[in-house]
Design an enzyme around this catalytic site. Structure first.
Site: not given
Ligand code: SAH
Length: 373
Positions: A137, A351, A130, A110, A134, A123
């Site tokens: 996410c 994301c 991934c 996406e 985290c 974006c």
């Molecule tokens: N892997 C990279 C880039 C992808 S995520 C990274 O970790 O930076 C892009 C951003 O969105 C990151 O800061 C991630 O922590 C955040 N993110 C992912 N899912 C989220 C969610 N459900 N709510 C808020 N931020 C989120």
């Protein structure tokens, strides 16, 4: 296949067994070399490159100033990866568009298109899935499927520019995936995206976001690029960070911040610190205080993101008052801070959510089909 090779039967491997090389991920210099090797004039490379990266052609058949013979040769030897549109959702609130694209191997990814006063921003995803894990996410719930090729990263922007009919001026590598976990393809993608002969997007308008893979952050500082680095910080200390991000077990926060400082010193680019606020986890005033202390001497700014809840986890978004208190405290302590505007809240904005829902739906309809049989 391996047994055949051991028996010396490699000559029997059919051409279709050999993966075609991806012409859209080649630099102009590589493509020129390639044309010379197959007995073509070097200027053909410039024509093909222009078709792919300026005219945004969807395949060799569109390259009308090449002879039919050359187009056939190209088709036989190379692949020209193009994404197909599976779904697009358009936000009624702010016009944000969320795209689901199909790849040639059947995977889906996406991308998001957002309109801001300063221009249109895309974006992009850097991987299918991934492996960083985290906790908040959606992209990581099913693990890593595979890396994206440079061409597949580029084509997200190309297809969106064609679909919207509008020029893209900013690119953020903040979709699914960890860009530093796909490093070589990322660097190649940035060169193709910002090079004079392609879309020629300014490097200053490109942001790469990482969860903090320290050795790669040092490597990026040496690439001679002027892109922005964003660090997903999300906590003011290792203890809280470890509860949200497994990568915090591998790299201490001190070392991650040293790598950010080094990035600033080498490139002159201020780092963005992303901080997703989760109610009761990282959003109280003690954490704001610790964050202000942590970032006091850093050259960068904090981007606060009220966490976007996903159904698989029970994280709750911080309420408006907690977000404002957090922001005000940082401001009073001279930390630059902005609150990320939530874009496309009505269309699975977070994301990896749209892909995840798509996969869940196709899996359950597959299962229903099987159950019927
Ligand atoms: N892997 C990279 C880039 C992808 S995520 C990274 O970790 O930076 C892009 C951003 O969105 C990151 O800061 C991630 O922590 C955040 N993110 C992912 N899912 C989220 C969610 N459900 N709510 C808020 N931020 C989120």
């Amino acid at each position: 296949m391996e047994e055949r090779i051991q028996r010396g039967e490699t000559e029997h491997i059919e051409a279709k067994d050999i993966k075609k090389r991806d012409i859209k991920s080649m630099t102009l210099a590589e493509l020129t070399e390639e044309m010379v090797q197959i007995g073509e004039k070097p200027f053909r490379a410039a024509q093909i490159y222009q078709w792919m990266h300026e005219k945004l052609a969807d395949g060799f058949d569109e390259m009308s100033n090449l002879s039919k013979g050359l187009r056939e040769t190209l088709k036989e030897r190379y692949s020209c990866p193009c994404l197909n549109l599976v779904d697009v959702r358009i936000s009624k609130i702010d016009g944000t568009r969320k795209y689901l694209f199909g790849l040639e191997d059947g995977n889906v990814i996406e991308s998001v298109w957002m309109q801001y006063e300063h221009g249109n921003s895309v974006c992009i995803s850097s991987q299918v899935g991934c492996r960083m894990g985290c906790k908040f996410c959606a992209s990581t719930l099913d693990g890593l499927e595979r890396n994206l090729a440079p061409s597949e990263m580029l084509d997200q922007i190309y297809q969106i520019q064609k679909h919207t009919g509008e020029r893209v001026s900013n690119v953020v590598v903040m979709g699914s995936g960890e860009p530093m976990d796909n490093y070589d393809n990322l660097i190649r993608f940035i060169h193709l995206l910002t090079g004079e002969k392609g879309l020629h997007i300014s490097q200053r308008n490109v942001t790469v976001s990482t969860c903090g893979i320290v050795p790669r952050m040092y490597q990026l500082a040496e690439e001679g690029l002027s892109i922005t680095l964003a660090l997903s910080l999300h906590a003011p200390n290792d203890e809280v960070r470890k509860t949200l991000m497994p990568v915090a077990n591998a790299y201490h926060l001190d070392d991650v911040l040293k790598a950010c400082q080094n990035y600033f010193e080498k490139t002159g680019r201020r780092v963005t610190f992303e901080y997703s606020l989760v109610q009761g986890v990282n959003d109280n005033l003690d954490e704001a205080k610790a964050l202000a202390r942590l970032l006091k001497h850093m050259h960068g700014h904090v981007n606060l993101i009220p966490v976007n809840p996903i159904k698989e986890r029970d994280f709750v978004q911080s309420d408006r008052r907690a977000v404002m208190n957090f922001k005000n405290y940082l401001e009073k302590n001279e930390i630059n801070v902005t609150i990320r505007r939530e874009m496309g809240r009505d269309i699975d904005g977070a994301c990896g959510q749209l892909r995840k829902r798509y996969l869940d739906e196709t899996r359950s309809s597959d299962k229903m089909q099987k159950d019927k049989l």
